[in-house]
Design a protein around this motif. Structure first.
Motif, mmCIF file in Angstrom:
data_model
loop_
_atom_site.group_PDB
_atom_site.id
_atom_site.type_symbol
_atom_site.label_atom_id
_atom_site.label_comp_id
_atom_site.label_asym_id
_atom_site.label_seq_id
_atom_site.Cartn_x
_atom_site.Cartn_y
_atom_site.Cartn_z
ATOM 1 N N GLN A 38 -0.700 -11.010 -5.138
ATOM 2 C CA GLN A 38 0.236 -10.115 -5.801
ATOM 3 C C GLN A 38 0.446 -10.581 -7.234
ATOM 4 O O GLN A 38 0.920 -11.692 -7.474
ATOM 5 N N LYS A 42 2.898 -5.687 -9.705
ATOM 6 C CA LYS A 42 1.914 -4.923 -8.937
ATOM 7 C C LYS A 42 2.147 -5.099 -7.444
ATOM 8 O O LYS A 42 2.813 -6.021 -7.004
ATOM 9 N N GLU A 43 1.551 -4.204 -6.673
ATOM 10 C CA GLU A 43 1.665 -4.294 -5.227
ATOM 11 C C GLU A 43 0.737 -5.390 -4.690
ATOM 12 O O GLU A 43 -0.228 -5.778 -5.335
ATOM 13 N N ARG A 44 1.057 -5.835 -3.490
ATOM 14 C CA ARG A 44 0.217 -6.827 -2.850
ATOM 15 C C ARG A 44 -1.169 -6.227 -2.578
ATOM 16 O O ARG A 44 -1.279 -5.089 -2.118
ATOM 17 N N GLU A 45 -2.192 -7.000 -2.833
ATOM 18 C CA GLU A 45 -3.576 -6.529 -2.743
ATOM 19 C C GLU A 45 -4.364 -7.367 -1.746
ATOM 20 O O GLU A 45 -4.269 -8.602 -1.747
ATOM 21 N N HIS A 103 -5.090 -4.496 5.953
ATOM 22 C CA HIS A 103 -3.718 -4.125 5.641
ATOM 23 C C HIS A 103 -2.775 -5.275 5.946
ATOM 24 O O HIS A 103 -2.927 -5.967 6.957
ATOM 25 N N SER A 104 -1.789 -5.453 5.098
ATOM 26 C CA SER A 104 -0.843 -6.544 5.313
ATOM 27 C C SER A 104 -0.106 -6.408 6.641
ATOM 28 O O SER A 104 0.299 -7.400 7.233
ATOM 29 N N SER A 105 0.022 -5.189 7.126
ATOM 30 C CA SER A 105 0.712 -4.978 8.405
ATOM 31 C C SER A 105 -0.050 -5.535 9.596
ATOM 32 O O SER A 105 0.509 -5.663 10.687
#
Length: 120
Positions: A38, A42-45, A103-105
């Motif tokens: 991150q 910015k968003e986490r990538e 995906h982080s999820s």
């Protein structure tokens, strides 16, 4: 699972760094591992993922060909070798443990992050 990421630092463009993420507990090999980053504002990538055995790996487009993920289940550690670093690689890098995915999820456990700064 507790995760501790380290190895970040400051490097000039074109240089290399190796990040490590050490996991506690005996179940490290039960988890796929991921690396995310991150940058400020910015968003986490997604950066990279590696399967439980290490036989399957996947990389984000922005790091493909420059970064290499690996793991040593005997040492409960996952690594991210970063070569040909660019200023746009500057970010806080996080390791995560969970189910193999981009995906982080997909990841249940997260390390605290380690800062990588690349100067031009």
């Amino acid at each position: 699972v507790q995760l501790q990421a380290y190895g970040g630092g400051s490097v000039q463009a074109g240089g290399s760094l190796r990040l490590s993420c050490a996991a506690s507990g005996r179940t490290f090999s039960s988890y796929a591992m991921g690396w995310f980053r991150q940058a400020p504002g910015k968003e986490r990538e997604f950066v990279s993922a590696i399967s439980r055995s290490g036989s399957t790996k996947y990389y984000g487009e922005s790091v493909k060909g420059r970064f290499t993920v690996s793991r040593d289940n005997a040492k409960n550690t996952v690594y991210l070798q970063m070569n040909s670093l660019k200023p746009e690689d500057t970010a806080v890098y996080y390791c995560a443990a969970g189910v193999y995915g981009v995906h982080s999820s997909s990841y249940e456990y997260w390390g605290q992050g380690t800062l990588v700064t690349v100067s031009s």
